[in-house]
Motif scaffolding. Structure first.
Motif, short mmCIF file in Angstrom:
data_model
loop_
_atom_site.label_atom_id
_atom_site.label_comp_id
_atom_site.label_asym_id
_atom_site.label_seq_id
_atom_site.Cartn_x
_atom_site.Cartn_y
_atom_site.Cartn_z
N MET A 1 0.84 -1.19 0.00
CA MET A 1 0.00 0.00 0.00
C MET A 1 0.88 1.24 0.00
O MET A 1 1.79 1.37 0.80
N PRO A 2 0.61 2.21 -0.89
CA PRO A 2 1.40 3.44 -0.88
C PRO A 2 1.15 4.26 0.39
O PRO A 2 0.01 4.45 0.79
N GLU A 3 2.23 4.71 1.00
CA GLU A 3 2.14 5.54 2.19
C GLU A 3 2.62 6.94 1.84
O GLU A 3 2.80 7.26 0.66
N LEU A 4 2.82 7.79 2.82
CA LEU A 4 3.15 9.19 2.54
C LEU A 4 4.30 9.35 1.55
O LEU A 4 4.17 10.11 0.58
N PRO A 5 5.45 8.69 1.72
CA PRO A 5 6.55 8.89 0.77
C PRO A 5 6.21 8.45 -0.66
O PRO A 5 6.62 9.10 -1.63
N GLU A 6 5.47 7.34 -0.79
CA GLU A 6 5.13 6.86 -2.12
C GLU A 6 4.14 7.81 -2.81
O GLU A 6 4.26 8.10 -4.00
N VAL A 7 3.16 8.32 -2.05
CA VAL A 7 2.21 9.26 -2.62
C VAL A 7 2.90 10.57 -2.99
O VAL A 7 2.61 11.17 -4.03
N GLU A 8 3.84 11.01 -2.18
CA GLU A 8 4.61 12.21 -2.51
C GLU A 8 5.39 12.01 -3.81
O GLU A 8 5.49 12.93 -4.63
N THR A 9 5.93 10.82 -4.00
CA THR A 9 6.65 10.51 -5.24
C THR A 9 5.72 10.57 -6.45
O THR A 9 6.08 11.12 -7.50
N VAL A 10 4.51 10.04 -6.30
CA VAL A 10 3.52 10.10 -7.38
C VAL A 10 3.18 11.55 -7.70
O VAL A 10 3.13 11.95 -8.87
N VAL A 11 2.96 12.36 -6.67
CA VAL A 11 2.61 13.77 -6.87
C VAL A 11 3.72 14.50 -7.63
O VAL A 11 3.45 15.25 -8.58
N ARG A 12 4.95 14.29 -7.23
CA ARG A 12 6.07 14.97 -7.89
C ARG A 12 6.20 14.53 -9.34
O ARG A 12 6.55 15.34 -10.21
N THR A 13 5.91 13.26 -9.61
CA THR A 13 5.96 12.76 -10.98
C THR A 13 4.84 13.37 -11.81
O THR A 13 5.07 13.83 -12.94
N LEU A 14 3.62 13.40 -11.26
CA LEU A 14 2.48 13.95 -12.00
C LEU A 14 2.65 15.42 -12.31
O LEU A 14 2.22 15.90 -13.37
N ARG A 15 3.27 16.16 -11.40
CA ARG A 15 3.50 17.58 -11.66
C ARG A 15 4.31 17.81 -12.93
O ARG A 15 4.08 18.74 -13.69
N LYS A 16 5.26 16.93 -13.16
CA LYS A 16 6.11 17.06 -14.35
C LYS A 16 5.37 16.69 -15.63
O LYS A 16 5.76 17.10 -16.72
N LEU A 17 4.30 15.90 -15.48
CA LEU A 17 3.63 15.34 -16.65
C LEU A 17 2.35 16.06 -17.06
O LEU A 17 2.09 16.21 -18.26
N VAL A 18 1.54 16.48 -16.11
CA VAL A 18 0.19 16.95 -16.47
C VAL A 18 -0.16 18.35 -15.98
O VAL A 18 -1.27 18.82 -16.22
N LEU A 19 0.75 19.01 -15.32
CA LEU A 19 0.45 20.36 -14.82
C LEU A 19 0.13 21.30 -15.99
O LEU A 19 0.82 21.29 -17.02
N LYS B 1 -8.54 23.01 -16.50
CA LYS B 1 -7.09 22.87 -16.56
C LYS B 1 -6.54 22.54 -15.17
O LYS B 1 -6.98 23.10 -14.17
N ILE B 2 -5.60 21.59 -15.11
CA ILE B 2 -4.96 21.23 -13.84
C ILE B 2 -3.96 22.33 -13.47
O ILE B 2 -2.93 22.49 -14.12
N LEU B 3 -4.28 23.09 -12.42
CA LEU B 3 -3.46 24.24 -12.04
C LEU B 3 -2.38 23.90 -11.03
O LEU B 3 -1.35 24.58 -10.96
N ALA B 4 -2.61 22.86 -10.24
CA ALA B 4 -1.63 22.45 -9.23
C ALA B 4 -1.94 21.01 -8.82
O ALA B 4 -3.06 20.52 -9.02
N ILE B 5 -0.94 20.34 -8.26
CA ILE B 5 -1.13 18.99 -7.72
C ILE B 5 -0.44 18.97 -6.36
O ILE B 5 0.76 19.23 -6.26
N GLU B 6 -1.21 18.70 -5.33
CA GLU B 6 -0.69 18.72 -3.97
C GLU B 6 -0.92 17.36 -3.30
O GLU B 6 -1.57 16.49 -3.86
N ARG B 7 -0.39 17.23 -2.10
CA ARG B 7 -0.60 16.01 -1.32
C ARG B 7 -1.01 16.37 0.09
O ARG B 7 -0.42 17.25 0.70
N ILE B 8 -2.03 15.72 0.60
CA ILE B 8 -2.42 15.81 2.00
C ILE B 8 -2.48 14.39 2.53
O ILE B 8 -3.30 13.59 2.09
N ALA B 9 -1.56 14.08 3.45
CA ALA B 9 -1.42 12.70 3.96
C ALA B 9 -1.22 11.75 2.78
O ALA B 9 -0.27 11.90 2.02
N LYS B 10 -2.14 10.77 2.60
CA LYS B 10 -2.00 9.82 1.50
C LYS B 10 -2.90 10.18 0.32
O LYS B 10 -3.10 9.36 -0.58
#
Length: 276
Positions: A1-19, A51-60
């Protein structure tokens, strides 16, 4: 199961791709994925043209930010977001939603276990609604102090292992990091909340911050139960000291690591370093 670090990694990846990409078509393939609203056609209509203006993370939770709305994604056990060409079907059997952009690419959600969720909410009050309203502060928050934990925990008859998984107390910690935090803090997972000392609280906070920060830096942990999309594998699994290491020698005292069940969750610890 993805936890905080894994979800943060997904968020950082998505920012580069779909922002800043504009959605021209949206489709919910698996209706149970969308929890709010329950009308999938309404949602598809409302998000189209946005339009996707930002991608953030709150917990998971992953928060896709639009002009007046947010789309809250929880990956649960094995949910994954894929950025791929329009019409691609990375795993059609498990595709639950896709969003096509004006550049011919799409963001698709796949989930083999079908536990993931989406919530489409107003941007001005989404923090006051479920699923976020009940979340406790993250370990990195200034709100997480020994006094805060003492007030929430020191009368509890639950095991500390279970308490740290309670997202209403501290959010973002899951099974992997729970084990690692307790090992670093030298606390037995079966120790009751009522028996946790002030020093224990301090050690839990320090260990949580150190371990989660290091895991975020390394892209999270990739193990059999969770692997991120796009071939992005975390490296923190190479630094796990107890989790998944049953019957292997403790890296500090050479005692064999033990595995037990705590409230139904597989739990790893060193019986010598973490004395009950």
């Amino acid at each position: 199961m993805p936890e905080l670090p894994e979800v943060e990694t997904v968020v950082r990846t998505l920012r580069k791709l779909v922002l800043n990409k504009k959605i021209t078509k949206a489709k919910i393939v698996y209706p149970n994925l969308l929890k709010q609203p329950t009308d999938t056609q309404q949602f598809e209509s409302e998000i189209t043209g946005q339009k996707i203006l930002a991608i953030e993370r709150i917990a998971k939770h992953i928060i896709f930010v639009f002009q007046n709305k947010v789309l809250i994604s929880h990956l649960r056990m094995e949910g994954k977001w894929f950025f791929e060409p329009e019409g691609a079907q990375t795993n059609i059997k498990h595709q639950e939603a896709y969003f096509i952009f004006d550049d011919g690419m799409q963001l698709a959600y796949y989930d083999t276990r079908k536990f993931g969720t989406l919530h489409w909410q107003d941007i001005d009050n989404f923090r006051e609604q479920k699923p976020l309203v009940t979340l406790g502060p993250e370990p990195f928050s200034e709100l997480v102090t020994p006094n805060y934990l003492a007030k929430r925990i020191n009368k509890s008859s639950k095991h500390i292992k279970t308490i740290l998984l309670d997202q209403t107390i501290i959010s973002g910690i899951g099974n992997i990091y729970d084990d690692e935090i307790l090992f670093a803090a030298k606390i037995h997972p079966l120790k009751l909340g009522a028996d946790i000392s002030q020093i224990d609280f301090e050690n839990i906070i320090d260990s949580s911050r150190d371990i989660l920060a290091k895991s975020v830096e390394m892209g999270g942990t990739t193990i059999d139960s969770y692997q991120s999309a796009h071939g992005i594998d975390g490296k923190f699994q190479n630094f796990l000291k107890v989790h998944t290491r049953v019957n292997k020698p403790c890296l500090e005292c050479q005692t064999l690591i033990t595995k037990i069940k705590v409230n139904g969750r597989g739990t790893y610890f060193c019986p010598q370093c973490q004395v009950l």
